[in-house]
Motif scaffolding. Sequence first.
Motif, PDB file in Angstrom:
ATOM      1  N   ASN A 230      29.172  55.901  -8.163  1.00 28.67           N
ATOM      2  CA  ASN A 230      28.208  55.168  -7.354  1.00 28.67           C
ATOM      3  C   ASN A 230      26.935  55.083  -8.193  1.00 28.67           C
ATOM      4  O   ASN A 230      26.158  56.037  -8.250  1.00 28.67           O
ATOM      5  CB  ASN A 230      27.952  55.912  -6.047  1.00 28.67           C
TER       6      ASN A 230
ATOM      7  N   ASP B 124      28.231  66.098 -10.453  1.00 31.17           N
ATOM      8  CA  ASP B 124      27.722  66.225  -9.096  1.00 31.17           C
ATOM      9  C   ASP B 124      28.433  65.194  -8.207  1.00 31.17           C
ATOM     10  O   ASP B 124      28.471  64.019  -8.530  1.00 31.17           O
ATOM     11  CB  ASP B 124      26.213  65.952  -9.130  1.00 31.17           C
ATOM     12  N   THR B 125      28.987  65.642  -7.081  1.00 35.77           N
ATOM     13  CA  THR B 125      29.751  64.734  -6.225  1.00 35.77           C
ATOM     14  C   THR B 125      28.892  63.643  -5.598  1.00 35.77           C
ATOM     15  O   THR B 125      29.417  62.658  -5.105  1.00 35.77           O
ATOM     16  CB  THR B 125      30.501  65.496  -5.103  1.00 35.77           C
ATOM     17  N   ASP B 126      27.566  63.786  -5.626  1.00 40.12           N
ATOM     18  CA  ASP B 126      26.694  62.722  -5.101  1.00 40.12           C
ATOM     19  C   ASP B 126      26.898  61.425  -5.877  1.00 40.12           C
ATOM     20  O   ASP B 126      26.697  60.344  -5.350  1.00 40.12           O
ATOM     21  CB  ASP B 126      25.223  63.123  -5.219  1.00 40.12           C
ATOM     22  N   TYR B 127      27.240  61.537  -7.158  1.00 42.63           N
ATOM     23  CA  TYR B 127      27.398  60.361  -8.002  1.00 42.63           C
ATOM     24  C   TYR B 127      28.728  59.659  -7.776  1.00 42.63           C
ATOM     25  O   TYR B 127      28.949  58.587  -8.299  1.00 42.63           O
ATOM     26  CB  TYR B 127      27.364  60.738  -9.498  1.00 42.63           C
TER      27      TYR B 127
ATOM     28  N   GLU C  80      31.768  57.835  -5.831  1.00 40.72           N
ATOM     29  CA  GLU C  80      32.104  56.994  -4.684  1.00 40.72           C
ATOM     30  C   GLU C  80      33.499  57.330  -4.163  1.00 40.72           C
ATOM     31  O   GLU C  80      33.777  57.219  -2.985  1.00 40.72           O
ATOM     32  CB  GLU C  80      32.052  55.539  -5.130  1.00 40.72           C
TER      33      GLU C  80
ATOM     34  N   GLU D 228      35.094  67.840  -2.772  1.00 39.50           N
ATOM     35  CA  GLU D 228      33.832  68.583  -2.849  1.00 39.50           C
ATOM     36  C   GLU D 228      33.362  68.786  -4.283  1.00 39.50           C
ATOM     37  O   GLU D 228      32.208  68.634  -4.594  1.00 39.50           O
ATOM     38  CB  GLU D 228      33.973  69.944  -2.154  1.00 39.50           C
TER      39      GLU D 228
ATOM     40  N   LYS E   6      23.442  56.124  -7.117  1.00 39.23           N
ATOM     41  CA  LYS E   6      23.081  57.537  -6.984  1.00 39.23           C
ATOM     42  C   LYS E   6      23.025  58.260  -8.318  1.00 39.23           C
ATOM     43  O   LYS E   6      22.594  59.399  -8.381  1.00 39.23           O
ATOM     44  CB  LYS E   6      24.074  58.230  -6.051  1.00 39.23           C
TER      45      LYS E   6
ATOM     46  N   THR F  21      17.919  58.390  -9.453  1.00 40.77           N
ATOM     47  CA  THR F  21      17.130  58.388  -8.227  1.00 40.77           C
ATOM     48  C   THR F  21      16.171  57.192  -8.254  1.00 40.77           C
ATOM     49  O   THR F  21      15.884  56.659  -9.331  1.00 40.77           O
ATOM     50  CB  THR F  21      16.287  59.680  -8.110  1.00 40.77           C
TER      51      THR F  21
END
Length: 156
Positions: free
Chosen positions: A138, A119-122, A124, A113, A141, A144
């Motif tokens: 990733n 930011d964990t969105d980045y 993979e 998490e 990501k 944007t």
Amino acid sequence: MEIEKMNDIKVIVFQLEKEEYAVSVQQVGSIERIQPITRVPQTETFVKGVINLRGVITPVIDIRLRFGLEEKEYTESSRIIIVHLDDMEVGLIVDSANDVIDIAKNAIEPAPEIIGTVDTDYIEGVAKVEDRLLILLNLQKVLTPEEINDLSTAEG
């Protein structure tokens, strides 16, 4: 032995602060020393500008700023990693580019998490390689689609 190698991915390892990150070599065009960057007005603060790389105008972002880390003076070990993102090349400024290694696909775990300040969105996944913990990015990501579009206008 050959079948084992097919389950590995080859990555470029780079450093930001004390963390090690990795991106697939398939996404990397080259690793360059820091060079003069031409600032582009009215871009995000993490967009440092553009460089002329062998005749190609390439947008450059400071990945530290993108991840919300403190801006840092560039050093002898700072590098620009040229990555392929959609149909364009983007330079990522990193503290240092350490090495190229193989990671077994089964050594990659999903991103937890929270990982430090990134930011964990980045992310993979996370791979433990010997005594190192590598954060796999990733790249799709990290920027944007709007930011990629803004960069492509800066590029051309």
